[in-house]
Design an enzyme around this catalytic site. Structure first.
Site, PDB file in Angstrom:
ATOM      1  N   GLY A 139       3.051  -3.328  -9.462  1.00  0.00           N
ATOM      2  CA  GLY A 139       3.460  -2.565 -10.914  1.00  0.00           C
ATOM      3  C   GLY A 139       5.047  -2.079 -10.909  1.00  0.00           C
ATOM      4  O   GLY A 139       5.595  -1.857 -11.733  1.00  0.00           O
TER       5      GLY A 139
ATOM      6  N   GLU B   3       0.451  -8.827  -5.014  1.00  0.00           N
ATOM      7  CA  GLU B   3      -0.877  -8.784  -5.493  1.00  0.00           C
ATOM      8  C   GLU B   3      -1.770  -9.572  -4.846  1.00  0.00           C
ATOM      9  O   GLU B   3      -2.967  -9.306  -4.448  1.00  0.00           O
ATOM     10  CB  GLU B   3      -1.126  -8.863  -6.844  1.00  0.00           C
ATOM     11  CG  GLU B   3      -0.506  -7.668  -7.921  1.00  0.00           C
ATOM     12  CD  GLU B   3       0.848  -7.652  -7.944  1.00  0.00           C
ATOM     13  OE1 GLU B   3       1.595  -8.403  -7.242  1.00  0.00           O
ATOM     14  OE2 GLU B   3       1.463  -6.706  -8.705  1.00  0.00           O
TER      15      GLU B   3
ATOM     16  N   GLU C 240       6.980  -4.735 -11.750  1.00  0.00           N
ATOM     17  CA  GLU C 240       6.764  -5.122 -13.159  1.00  0.00           C
ATOM     18  C   GLU C 240       7.443  -4.040 -14.185  1.00  0.00           C
ATOM     19  O   GLU C 240       7.813  -4.467 -15.388  1.00  0.00           O
ATOM     20  CB  GLU C 240       5.264  -5.360 -13.314  1.00  0.00           C
ATOM     21  CG  GLU C 240       4.619  -6.473 -12.742  1.00  0.00           C
ATOM     22  CD  GLU C 240       3.138  -6.461 -12.473  1.00  0.00           C
ATOM     23  OE1 GLU C 240       2.682  -5.323 -12.070  1.00  0.00           O
ATOM     24  OE2 GLU C 240       2.411  -7.136 -12.856  1.00  0.00           O
TER      25      GLU C 240
HETATM   26  N1  DAK Z   1      -1.000   3.067  -4.234  1.00  0.00           N
HETATM   27  C1  DAK Z   1      -1.505   4.328  -3.556  1.00  0.00           C
HETATM   28  N2  DAK Z   1      -0.828   4.818  -2.374  1.00  0.00           N
HETATM   29  C2  DAK Z   1       0.347   4.285  -2.095  1.00  0.00           C
HETATM   30  C3  DAK Z   1       1.095   3.038  -2.598  1.00  0.00           C
HETATM   31  C4  DAK Z   1       0.000   2.574  -3.513  1.00  0.00           C
HETATM   32  N3  DAK Z   1       0.553   1.358  -4.318  1.00  0.00           N
HETATM   33  N4  DAK Z   1       1.837   2.855  -1.803  1.00  0.00           N
HETATM   34  C5  DAK Z   1       2.221   3.676  -0.926  1.00  0.00           C
HETATM   35  N5  DAK Z   1       1.333   4.789  -1.091  1.00  0.00           N
HETATM   36  C6  DAK Z   1       1.101   6.013  -0.369  1.00  0.00           C
HETATM   37  C7  DAK Z   1       0.283   5.724   0.995  1.00  0.00           C
HETATM   38  O1  DAK Z   1      -0.965   5.484   0.985  1.00  0.00           O
HETATM   39  C8  DAK Z   1       0.806   6.922   1.808  1.00  0.00           C
HETATM   40  O2  DAK Z   1       0.025   7.846   1.301  1.00  0.00           O
HETATM   41  P1  DAK Z   1      -0.566   9.056   2.619  1.00  0.00           P
HETATM   42  O3  DAK Z   1      -1.150   8.157   3.484  1.00  0.00           O
HETATM   43  O4  DAK Z   1       0.800   9.552   3.313  1.00  0.00           O
HETATM   44  O5  DAK Z   1      -1.397   9.953   1.935  1.00  0.00           O
HETATM   45  C9  DAK Z   1       2.205   7.282   1.126  1.00  0.00           C
HETATM   46  O6  DAK Z   1       2.205   6.481  -0.348  1.00  0.00           O
HETATM   47  C10 DAK Z   1       3.269   6.576   2.082  1.00  0.00           C
HETATM   48  O7  DAK Z   1       3.082   5.314   2.174  1.00  0.00           O
HETATM   49  P2  DAK Z   1       3.267   4.823   3.826  1.00  0.00           P
HETATM   50  O8  DAK Z   1       2.874   5.559   4.670  1.00  0.00           O
HETATM   51  O9  DAK Z   1       2.534   3.404   3.527  1.00  0.00           O
HETATM   52  O10 DAK Z   1       4.855   4.389   3.802  1.00  0.00           O
HETATM   53  P3  DAK Z   1       5.441   3.187   4.534  1.00  0.00           P
HETATM   54  O11 DAK Z   1       7.080   3.493   4.461  1.00  0.00           O
HETATM   55  O12 DAK Z   1       4.817   2.996   5.896  1.00  0.00           O
HETATM   56  O13 DAK Z   1       5.310   1.785   3.613  1.00  0.00           O
HETATM   57  C11 DAK Z   1       5.283   0.643   1.630  1.00  0.00           C
HETATM   58  C12 DAK Z   1       5.833   1.767   2.623  1.00  0.00           C
HETATM   59  C13 DAK Z   1       5.640   0.618   0.140  1.00  0.00           C
HETATM   60  C14 DAK Z   1       5.724  -0.764   2.366  1.00  0.00           C
HETATM   61  C15 DAK Z   1       3.575   0.621   1.841  1.00  0.00           C
HETATM   62  O14 DAK Z   1       3.350   1.974   1.179  1.00  0.00           O
HETATM   63  C16 DAK Z   1       3.023  -0.373   1.098  1.00  0.00           C
HETATM   64  O15 DAK Z   1       2.707  -1.522   1.350  1.00  0.00           O
HETATM   65  N6  DAK Z   1       2.511   0.073  -0.078  1.00  0.00           N
HETATM   66  C17 DAK Z   1       1.553  -0.769  -0.911  1.00  0.00           C
HETATM   67  C18 DAK Z   1       2.588  -1.569  -1.914  1.00  0.00           C
HETATM   68  C19 DAK Z   1       1.845  -2.378  -2.648  1.00  0.00           C
HETATM   69  O16 DAK Z   1       1.223  -3.379  -2.236  1.00  0.00           O
HETATM   70  N7  DAK Z   1       1.978  -2.207  -4.140  1.00  0.00           N
HETATM   71  C20 DAK Z   1       1.262  -3.357  -4.849  1.00  0.00           C
HETATM   72  C21 DAK Z   1       0.085  -2.541  -5.374  1.00  0.00           C
HETATM   73  S1  DAK Z   1      -0.599  -3.743  -6.450  1.00  0.00           S
HETATM   74  C22 DAK Z   1      -3.853  -5.098 -12.730  1.00  0.00           C
HETATM   75  C23 DAK Z   1      -3.339  -3.946 -13.040  1.00  0.00           C
HETATM   76  C24 DAK Z   1      -1.969  -3.739 -12.198  1.00  0.00           C
HETATM   77  C25 DAK Z   1      -2.121  -4.569 -11.155  1.00  0.00           C
HETATM   78  C26 DAK Z   1      -2.725  -5.455 -10.899  1.00  0.00           C
HETATM   79  C27 DAK Z   1      -3.718  -5.883 -11.819  1.00  0.00           C
HETATM   80  N8  DAK Z   1      -4.831  -5.547 -13.767  1.00  0.00           N
HETATM   81  C28 DAK Z   1      -5.671  -4.449 -14.459  1.00  0.00           C
HETATM   82  C29 DAK Z   1      -5.260  -6.814 -13.471  1.00  0.00           C
HETATM   83  C30 DAK Z   1      -1.097  -3.941 -10.207  1.00  0.00           C
HETATM   84  C31 DAK Z   1      -1.065  -4.137  -8.992  1.00  0.00           C
HETATM   85  C32 DAK Z   1      -0.096  -3.684  -7.960  1.00  0.00           C
HETATM   86  O17 DAK Z   1       0.812  -3.027  -8.327  1.00  0.00           O
END
Ligand code: DAK
Length: 263
Positions: free
Chosen positions: A108, A131, A111
């Site tokens: 997002g 995703e 996006e």
């Molecule tokens: N959501 C919730 N919390 C998140 C987050 C996220 N996307 N990204 C990071 N955090 C939180 C972590 O859980 C952590 O929280 P605590 O454990 O400290 O409480 C804090 O932020 C710091 O993150 P990290 O400890 O993981 O930090 P690092 O530096 O080690 O890593 C990172 C950074 C950005 C590489 C990692 O946090 C990561 O991979 N985050 C997730 C990235 C990700 O996969 N984002 C895409 C999300 S999916 C839809 C609508 C919308 C969408 C899809 C469909 N429909 C309705 C069909 C959208 C989807 C997405 O965006």
């Protein structure tokens, strides 16, 4: 508002997503507040918006995975609609919106940056659509806007592989217009916004509408859209002052910021 701040500097508005503990991830509250922040912009006095994230690590690390993990199909659809409505509001916002991407722009986050008119980023920025690794499709317009921004082949590769790319690659493929050291990013965004703000506001708005609307239709219809928006500029104070200053051949006057009036 708890997660979004709105500041005004001259003719430029700065909207900051401020949830650094979760790397500015988009939950429902953030989306609601973003919606409110854009509604609060006085588009008669503000001529460009900068959208950025709080902190030095992340622009937006995606939709909130914790909140999404327990959604039912109906709730997932409602969450998708909430996001898409805000993103569409940004995309069709009457004045230009510049994304100052100051770190992670994943899912997002990538996006929402693509719903802005222009993207610039810091050297530590990381873009990606992860995703498919989470068992979902991009849900906030990623499948549509990425293909339109970087081309179909590159968009498919990024989305199917879920591979993140760094700032230099984002620049190479045209996802961002420029890359700056982190400490220079906001100044660069403000300079860009101020340059836009000095131009005739009705003309700038009509250019945004012409480009956006024209891209949705074939060239014959697109040219008609441009003709109408071009014609719409005439008889405005902007057009009279802009052309008048040129014809007066007054160098001083020509170069100064003209107090263009809105319609
Ligand atoms: N959501 C919730 N919390 C998140 C987050 C996220 N996307 N990204 C990071 N955090 C939180 C972590 O859980 C952590 O929280 P605590 O454990 O400290 O409480 C804090 O932020 C710091 O993150 P990290 O400890 O993981 O930090 P690092 O530096 O080690 O890593 C990172 C950074 C950005 C590489 C990692 O946090 C990561 O991979 N985050 C997730 C990235 C990700 O996969 N984002 C895409 C999300 S999916 C839809 C609508 C919308 C969408 C899809 C469909 N429909 C309705 C069909 C959208 C989807 C997405 O965006």
């Amino acid at each position: 508002m708890e997660f979004v701040t709105y500041e005004v500097e001259g003719m430029v508005g700065i909207i900051t997503i401020n949830r650094p503990k979760a790397l500015n991830a988009l939950n429902s509250a953030v989306l609601d507040e973003l919606n409110e922040a854009f509604d609060a912009v006085d588009v008669n006095t503000i001529r460009a918006i900068i959208l950025t994230g709080a902190g030095e690590k992340s622009f937006v690390a995606g939709a909130d995975i914790g909140e999404m993990s327990t959604l039912t199909k109906a709730e997932g659809e409602a969450f998708g609609k909430k996001g898409n409505d805000v993103f569409r509001k940004i995309e069709t916002f009457p004045i230009p919106v510049i994304a100052a991407v100051n770190g992670f722009a994943l899912g997002g986050g990538c996006e929402i940056s693509m719903s802005c008119d222009i993207r610039i980023c810091s050297e530590n920025a990381v873009f990606g659509q992860p995703e498919v690794g989470l068992g979902i499709t991009p849900g906030f317009g990623g499948t549509q806007r990425l293909a339109r921004t970087v081309g179909v082949g590159m968009a498919k590769q990024m989305i199917y592989t879920a591979r993140n790319i760094k700032a230099d690659e984002a620049f190479r493929i045209g996802l961002v217009n420029a890359v700056y050291p982190q400490e220079e990013l906001m100044d660069a965004a403000k300079k860009l916004a101020s340059t836009i703000a000095k131009n005739a506001p009705i003309a700038v708005r009509n250019c945004k509408k012409a480009i956006n609307d024209g891209l949705q239709v074939d060239m014959d219809k697109a040219i008609v859209i441009e003709e109408k928006l071009f014609g719409d500029c005439f008889e405005t104070e902007d057009q009279k002052a802009g052309m008048g200053n040129f014809l007066e051949k007054d160098k001083e006057k020509k170069l100064k910021v003209v107090p263009f009036q809105n319609k």
